[in-house]
Enzyme design. Structure first.
Site, short mmCIF file in Angstrom:
data_model
loop_
_atom_site.label_atom_id
_atom_site.label_comp_id
_atom_site.label_asym_id
_atom_site.label_seq_id
_atom_site.Cartn_x
_atom_site.Cartn_y
_atom_site.Cartn_z
N ASP A 51 24.29 44.23 -8.08
CA ASP A 51 24.56 43.10 -8.99
C ASP A 51 22.82 43.05 -7.39
O ASP A 51 22.80 43.10 -6.92
CB ASP A 51 25.89 42.55 -8.45
CG ASP A 51 26.87 42.52 -9.18
OD1 ASP A 51 27.98 41.75 -8.48
OD2 ASP A 51 26.28 42.74 -10.83
N LYS A 100 22.38 38.78 -11.50
CA LYS A 100 22.58 37.26 -11.91
C LYS A 100 21.26 36.99 -11.12
O LYS A 100 21.81 36.75 -9.92
CB LYS A 100 23.29 37.30 -12.72
CG LYS A 100 24.52 38.24 -14.21
CD LYS A 100 25.57 37.49 -14.31
CE LYS A 100 26.22 38.07 -15.42
NZ LYS A 100 26.65 39.05 -15.20
N MET A 107 29.33 30.93 -2.94
CA MET A 107 28.51 30.07 -4.21
C MET A 107 28.54 28.42 -4.45
O MET A 107 28.58 27.89 -5.34
CB MET A 107 29.12 30.47 -5.23
CG MET A 107 28.72 32.17 -5.97
SD MET A 107 30.11 32.49 -7.84
CE MET A 107 31.25 33.22 -6.89
#
Length: 545
Positions: free
Chosen positions: A38, A60, A169
C-alpha cells in the site's frame, strides 16, 4: 514437474519503522517472491525483500490514479496461481480498517491458500509513540477506534459521550469532526492531539483543544494521521521520557522554516541556556512543575519555552476570548477610520478582532492610510506585522502607562481610536490621554470571560500539591483563576490552601497588583514585562531556590 503451491500472506506492516515490524512479518518479507504493498507502507520496509522479489505498488491515493480493489484482487489470485509466495503488505494491522474482506473473498473463491499475520495498528502505536495513554483509571476507562473516512455515517451523539476517541483517516475531515463533537455536547476545551506519520522520522505532533485545533492546523496537510481526543492527551506532558520535548524542539528547529501560524508553535531558544552536554548539567527548570494560566486558544509558545528549560508544564485556560455583544461601535469606527489620527492597540486579541471586522466590511489595510498606530508590547507589535503593518510607536516599557509618558506626538486635539475588551480596562490610559487633550473613542472589539471549568489534569495537580509555580500574564487570568478555584471549593480557605508553598509568578506590575489583592503576595515578577522576561525571572528564581 510439480508446480510449487502458492500462498498469499496478508501482513500488517505496523506504523512504519521497520523496528515495529513483527518477527514473523520480517521473515515473510525476506522470502517473498511477490510483494503487493500500500501507499502508506514505509519505504524502508521494501529493503527487507530480496532483489529478485517483484514489488507492486497498489496504493490508493486520494485524487490520483490508483489501482482499483478489483485489480488488486486479480493480482493476488494471479501470482498465487503461479505458485508464488505473495506478501500483501498493509500498514498497521490488516483487520483494522485494512479492507481485507474483499481480498479474502477473492482468494477463497479462487481456491488460493492464505494466512493472516497481525501487525501493530497505528490506532494503538501512534498514541503510545506520542506519549498519550488511551486508558487511565480516572480520565479514560474506555476508548473507541473509528475511521472518519465517511463521517456522515457515524453516530456522533454516542461518540461524543465516550471519554477517549482514536480517529483514523480523519485529517481531511477535521473541521467536520470538531463541529460534530462540539455540536453534540463535547466541550471546546477538550484536548486533542494529531499525530502525523507516526513511527517514522517524519513524525509530527500537534496538541491543542477542539476550540483552536483548526486554527493551528489551517492549510496543513494532516494525512496520514491518527487523531486522539480526550483528557488523556494532557497526560502526555507527564509520561514523556526526560527531555523528549527538548529533543523534538531541537529537531524541528533544524528543519526547513515553516509558517508559525499554521503548525505547532516552536519556541525560540536563542535567549536561553543551551542544552546540557551531560546529565550532570541539568536544565534550569528541571524538576519544577509549572501551571500556566492562559487564554483558551492561545498558542503554547510560552509552555514550550518552559518545557525546553526542563519544566513539567500543565496548561490551565483561565480566560475565554470571544466577540463582543455587538459589533456596532467597532463597525462604525472602521467606517470612519479617516477621521482618526491614531489607532491604539494594546493586545493581540484587539488586533485580531479589529482586522476581522475590517475585512468583514470589505476593507483592507489601505483603509489605515494616514492613521498612525501605537502598540503596547513586542507580542502585539509582532501580531500587527502579521497584517503587513509596522507600528509607528512602541513604548520603551511594555505597559500601557509608558505609552502616554513617551508618546511621540502632541495629543491636544487628536482623535484616538482605542479598540479594547468589552468589560473595560485601561482606565488610566484613557484618562491620561484625555488629560493631554486627546479625544479617545473606546469601542468594544472583543470580550473576555471565565471558562466553565478547570481541566481535570490541572485540578488533580493542584489538589495533590504537585504544582511548584503558577504563572499569570494578565490581571484577568488572576481574577478568573480565583473564580474557577472558588467554584470547586465553596470555602475560600480551602481554595487558598491550594497556593500554599506555590510560587506565584507575575508578568508585570498591573498583574502583580491584582495578585496582591487576591492572594496577598507575589513571589516572582518579570523585570521585562514580556513572556521572555517572565521566563528569565523563573530561571533566576529556580537557580536561587
Amino acid at each position: 514437474m510439480i508446480q510449487e503451491r502458492g500462498k498469499v500472506y496478508l501482513v500488517g506492516a505496523g506504523p512504519g519503522d521497520v523496528a515495529y515490524l513483527t518477527v514473523k512479518a520480517y521473515n515473510l518479507l525476506a522470502v517473498a517472491q511477490v510483494l503487493v504493498y500500500d501507499a502508506l507502507v514505509d519505504a524502508q520496509l521494501l529493503q527487507c525483500v530480496s532483489p529478485d522479489c517483484l514489488k507492486l505498488d497498489v496504493g490508493k491515493r486520494g485524487g490520483k490514479p490508483s489501482t482499483t480493489q478489483a485489480q488488486i484482487n486479480k493480482l493476488l489470485v494471479k501470482h498465487c496461481h503461479q505458485g508464488k509466495q505473495v506478501v500483501r503488505l498493509k500498514s498497521g494491522d490488516p483487520f483494522i480498517f485494512g479492507r481485507c474482506t474483499s481480498e479474502i473473498e477473492a482468494l477463497k473463491a479462487s481456491g488460493c491458500d492464505f494466512e493472516l499475520v497481525p501487525g501493530i495498528s497505528s490506532a494503538l502505536a501512534a498514541p503510545l509513540l506520542a506519549g498519550i495513554p488511551l486508558t487511565d483509571p480516572v480520565l479514560s476507562r474506555t476508548f473507541a477506534v473509528l475511521t472518519a473516512h465517511e463521517p456522515e455515517v457515524l453516530d456522533w451523539e454516542a461518540l461524543s459521550r465516550l471519554e477517549t476517541l482514536v480517529i483514523l483517516m480523519g485529517g481531511q475531515h477535521l473541521p467536520e469532526i470538531v463541529d460534530q463533537l462540539v455540536r453534540h455536547g463535547r466541550s471546546h476545551l477538550t484536548p486533542i492531539a494529531i499525530i502525523r506519520w507516526a513511527g517514522t522520522p517524519d513524525q509530527q505532533i500537534w496538541t491543542a483543544q477542539l476550540g483552536n485545533i483548526l486554527e493551528q492546523t489551517s492549510e496543513l496537510s494532516l494525512s496520514p494521521s491518527v487523531i486522539v481526543i480526550g483528557e488523556v492527551v494532557e497526560l502526555r506532558k507527564y509520561l514523556q521520557p526526560e527531555n523528549i520535548y527538548l529533543d523534538e524542539i531541537i529537531r524541528h528547529s533544524q528543519a526547513e522554516p515553516v509558517n508559525e501560524s499554521t503548525t505547532t508553535p516552536q519556541p525560540m531558544l536563542s535567549n536561553f541556556p543551551s542544552s546540557p552536554s551531560s546529565p550532570s548539567s541539568p536544565l534550569p527548570l528541571t524538576g519544577k512543575t509549572i501551571l500556566v494560566t492562559r487564554s483558551v486558544g492561545q498558542s503554547s509558545q510560552f509552555s514550550d519555552r518552559l518545557i525546553a528549560l526542563g519544566a513539567t508544564v500543565i496548561e490551565m485556560p483561565t480566560l475565554e476570548i470571544g466577540p463582543p455583544s455587538s459589533w456596532e461601535a467597532l463597525d462604525n469606527a472602521i467606517a470612519h477610520l479617516s477621521d482618526f489620527d491614531w489607532l491604539i492597540l494594546t493586545s493581540t486579541n484587539g488586533i485580531d478582532y479589529f482586522f476581522q471586522r475590517l475585512i468583514a466590511q470589505g476593507k483592507d489595510t489601505r483603509a489605515l492610510a494616514g492613521v498612525k498606530i501605537a502598540v503596547v508590547g513586542e507580542k502585539t507589535a509582532h501580531s500587527l506585522k502579521q497584517h503587513s503593518l509596522q507600528p509607528d510607536f512602541i513604548p520603551p516599557n511594555f505597559v500601557a502607562d509608558s505609552l502616554v509618558e513617551n508618546f511621540p506626538d502632541q495629543l491636544d486635539g487628536k482623535k484616538v481610536l482605542f479598540p479594547r475588551v468589552e468589560s473595560g480596562g485601561r482606565e488610566v490610559l484613557v484618562k491620561e490621554l484625555t488629560v493631554k487633550g486627546a479625544k479617545v473613542i473606546e469601542v468594544a472589539a472583543y470580550q473576555s470571560c471565565c471558562p466553565s471549568g478547570i481541566p481535570p489534569v490541572a485540578e488533580l495537580a493542584l489538589q495533590n500539591r504537585k504544582v511548584d509555580v503558577i504563572t499569570f500574564a494578565s490581571s484577568k487570568t488572576v481574577q478568573f483563576f480565583c473564580q474557577l478555584t472558588n467554584q470547586i471549593y465553596s470555602n475560600n480557605s480551602d481554595a487558598s490552601q491550594l497556593l500554599e508553598r506555590v510560587c506565584i509568578a507575575s508578568i508585570g506590575p498591573q498583574t502583580s497588583k491584582t495578585c496582591h489583592a487576591l492572594f496577598g503576595r507575589v513571589d516572582v515578577e518579570a523585570q521585562e514585562y514580556t513572556l521572555d522576561g517572565l521566563t528569565q525571572a523563573l530561571i533566576t528564581w529556580a537557580t536561587n531556590s
